[in-house]
Design a protein around this motif. Sequence first.
Motif, short mmCIF file in Angstrom:
data_model
loop_
_atom_site.label_atom_id
_atom_site.label_comp_id
_atom_site.label_asym_id
_atom_site.label_seq_id
_atom_site.Cartn_x
_atom_site.Cartn_y
_atom_site.Cartn_z
N SER A 123 0.81 -1.21 0.00
CA SER A 123 0.00 0.00 0.00
C SER A 123 0.85 1.27 0.00
CB SER A 123 -0.92 0.00 1.23
OG SER A 123 -1.67 1.19 1.30
N PRO A 124 1.04 1.92 -1.16
CA PRO A 124 1.79 3.18 -1.22
C PRO A 124 1.14 4.27 -0.37
CG PRO A 124 1.43 2.29 -3.42
CD PRO A 124 0.60 1.47 -2.49
N SER A 125 -0.20 4.24 -0.28
CA SER A 125 -0.90 5.29 0.48
C SER A 125 -0.61 5.18 1.97
CB SER A 125 -2.42 5.20 0.24
OG SER A 125 -2.89 3.90 0.54
N VAL A 160 2.67 9.46 -9.52
CA VAL A 160 1.84 10.62 -9.15
C VAL A 160 2.41 11.28 -7.89
CG1 VAL A 160 -0.44 11.31 -8.31
CG2 VAL A 160 -0.25 9.76 -10.26
N ARG A 161 2.80 10.46 -6.91
CA ARG A 161 3.36 11.01 -5.67
C ARG A 161 4.60 11.85 -5.95
NH1 ARG A 161 7.31 9.74 -2.13
NH2 ARG A 161 7.92 7.85 -3.25
N CYS A 162 5.37 11.44 -6.97
CA CYS A 162 6.61 12.14 -7.30
C CYS A 162 6.39 13.27 -8.31
CB CYS A 162 7.64 11.15 -7.84
SG CYS A 162 8.12 9.90 -6.63
N GLY A 163 5.13 13.57 -8.62
CA GLY A 163 4.83 14.67 -9.52
C GLY A 163 5.08 14.37 -10.98
N VAL A 164 5.11 13.08 -11.34
CA VAL A 164 5.35 12.67 -12.73
C VAL A 164 4.03 12.13 -13.30
CG1 VAL A 164 6.64 11.07 -14.22
CG2 VAL A 164 7.74 12.10 -12.23
N SER A 165 3.78 12.39 -14.57
CA SER A 165 2.53 11.94 -15.20
C SER A 165 2.44 10.42 -15.19
CB SER A 165 2.46 12.42 -16.65
OG SER A 165 2.46 13.82 -16.69
N LYS A 166 1.20 9.95 -15.04
CA LYS A 166 0.97 8.50 -15.07
C LYS A 166 1.39 7.92 -16.41
CE LYS A 166 -2.94 7.68 -11.93
NZ LYS A 166 -4.31 7.16 -11.86
#
Length: 923
Positions: free
Chosen positions: A17-19, A105-111
């Motif tokens: 779970s990344p969240s 997404v967490r790192c601000g990079v597009s999916k």
Amino acid sequence: MSTSKYAVVDLETTGHSPSNGDRIIQIAIVFIENNKIIDTYMRYVHPQRPIPPFIHQLTSIGDEEVKDAAPFEKIAEEVADLLAGCIFVAHNTDFDVSFLQKELVRCGVSKWHGKTIDTVELAKIMYPTLPGYRLQDIAESLNISLKQAHRADDDAEATALFLLKAIEKIKTLPKETLNRMHERSFAMKSDVSTLFYEALKHVRGKETSNDYALFRGIPYLKSKPATTSWPEPIEFPADNMAKDRIMQKIHPSYHVREGQAQLMDLTWQAFVEKKQIAVEIPTGAGKTIGYLVPALIRAYETKQPVVISTYTNHLVDTLAEEVQKLEKALEMTIPTTVVKGMANYISFGKFEELLHFNDEVYDDSITIMQLLVWLTETTTGDLDEVNVSGGGQLFIDRIRKRSMRVKKDERVADFYTHTLKNCQQSMVLLTNHSMLVNDQQRYDPLFHSISGLVIDEAHQMNQAAIRTHQQVFSYTKWKYVMSQLNGFSSCQLLFDIQDILKRFRFNHKISTERLQQSFNEFMFAFDESMLVLMNSNSNYDNKQSTRTVKPLSKRLRSNEIFDKVLRKMNEYISVTENYAMPIQNLSNELTLHEQAALNEWFYWVNEMKIKAGEWIELFLEQPKSNNTIWMEKDSRSLPGSLQIKKSPVNGSEVIRDFVDTFEEEAGIVWTSGTLTAGLQDRFVLDQAGLPSSVPLYTFDAPANFYEGAHTLIVEDMPDIQQVSNEEYIEAVADALIQTAVAIEGRVFALFLSHDMLKKTHQAVIDSESLQEEYMLIAQGVSSGSRHKLLKTFKQQKKAVLFGTTSFWEGVDVPSEQLSAVVVVRLPFTSPEEPLFKARSKALVAEHKNAFIHLGLPEAILRFRQGFGRLIRSSDEQGFFIILDRRIDTKSYGTSFLQALPTSSVKKVSLEGLVNEIENCYND
């Protein structure tokens, strides 16, 4: 040539779970283009948190390995650029894609955007007979290098190699198969359709190989004609030197053992003199080779086949592998046919019919794709070969062969018909006990004009004869059959029939209303009968368990509701039959889809008629004196768990019927590792109804065979009859934990009840003592069949397997994969078990003690079988640990211990158990 570029990805993470803060600790990508590996990418990743110990143990990646690595933020853009424009491939894309997307997404990079291919899904489709679909299973089965599982670089490489192998296999499929596969591939969860489209381009214009025949456009592997000429007979090896020469052909290090040599002689003598014998021969004596060698020679000599029967289809398949090994070793052709029940084989006609429906659920679609591939490979048509999901089993059940009546074009392709023909040219016929005892019921018996019969696992013959004649009512199966013909919100078949009626302008409004009304009346009566069953005899309910087993009383069965159900069922069957009657005479004008729908409708009408017959036999007919009838239910899942079972009290009558047909025609050898039960040395033979004139021979294991077996009785366990269930379970859980830790290996824990198993399994989990190092596998809790659970157990360095009755026997685990067998309680059958109760009552009527003549010998047999799981060869070491103090405190305890082979037996405290295990290992 494929224009696609594939990125085969594998991640190792701190959790799921990344969240919740879980992070990537290793990422590997293998790039494939033009069906070649062109590049690889691997990075350790610093998770910016400690790596949990169990992840360290699983992956061998700890804090030390990642201390100099960059966090994912530093490489996120690089990873996204590498994946751009690629088809994303992973072994379980649901995890890898989802985890990676959240991290990007967490790192601000597009999916990442694009197509995915899940190699789990692809493996199921393209390799439908593999025993399992974990990456380790696939690599092992397909000879793919996998240096270390759960390392991203090794896993990604193995996944890439598998993808290339699967792509090559797809290209070998006949174009007719590929067309059907491509049509259904769009229903898959990943974009495997891409692979089938590429393959279709590759085979366009090519002719289908002559290796395949077509049944209504479906390719299947042509069967090869069975061998009709038999080799020259060879002489039976009369002395040990001659026997030794045969053994050394099998393996240079093999020598004939004393018990094995005597089994060969006894088997040969029984076949030549056409008489019956019984032989108990223990593990390690080479029983299978001992009866196979004389059986084969006798078959050669007489030009008549030998029949070998064993308990389950799985054991039949294992026996077939043994015959193949012997064939190779002796460099001789052994024409062999495996014969199972008709329902084990595919009905080609039914399968082809169901392909005309386009409204399948996912499980149906993937199962159809598996079957299309399997048909290009199978030589038997045996559905046991196909590994399908639980949902897929419902589709498999619909295509099982139910009748010998087939259309002319299907007769040529019918696998079961081929199997029966092959029997006529075979030296060896391998079958199961149920098929054997049912043979006399067939219009044309299979097992006649034979040179001999070997009944292996003979101690199970009585049980098999009983089960063969057992009838079972299952609430869930009945509801499934009922739902096929009605249910206006979900029954596609009913809508299909309505569409046909509309097309031919039949006014079906009144008949549809009548159908609905009749169905409602039937269902109302059926549901009322289920309430009567569920609410009956509450005083039988076990307060300590949710499961109830109780007799179905004559008073209960006389309830008029059961008559009403039959009346309403027959009315409904009549209405359903009449509903589709107007279009039955229009078959020449129907489309293939419409004809399939009509055939399906009448198939289910016929299934309802079968159910009506079962209802009469279970609820309305007076049971015969040799039968007993009972109900089983679980209060946690009512009415779904409700079952009614009707069974003969014993199978001796059935067994005698088939044995009598071989009188003076062929010799019979009854054999098993456990035929004797303590002082009741003829217990198994008596249960099977064999006369006292049938001699019983017993052989000991080879000298020092059980030298490595240590039987330990834990003498300070609570008395199972004096403490609560919860207190005993707590003590069992503690004993299992201590055993597992002391042994540092694999442990079998053998239970008698699922309820105690589940509670003990949960208690071990709750203790958290083993969770970081040990895999806990529990029958009925962990997903998968018995064989799948066993395979998982074998693959773990440290594991505990919690098993019930089916794990007490027929399970073969080498010593390096099994260190201890723990007997949680002595394996007595519950006195309240209906069949046992009925058999006990019959013994009392004969003025016999039911405990001495049934309860004790049955338990001793099972106990001996449990011990037999431990030592499979003379160089093995293991511990047989008994937690039930009754073996020491009750007078019958010595009967159990005396029934075991000669080996070390010690009493120890729970604390001393650990020391004793450590001392044995140190010695």
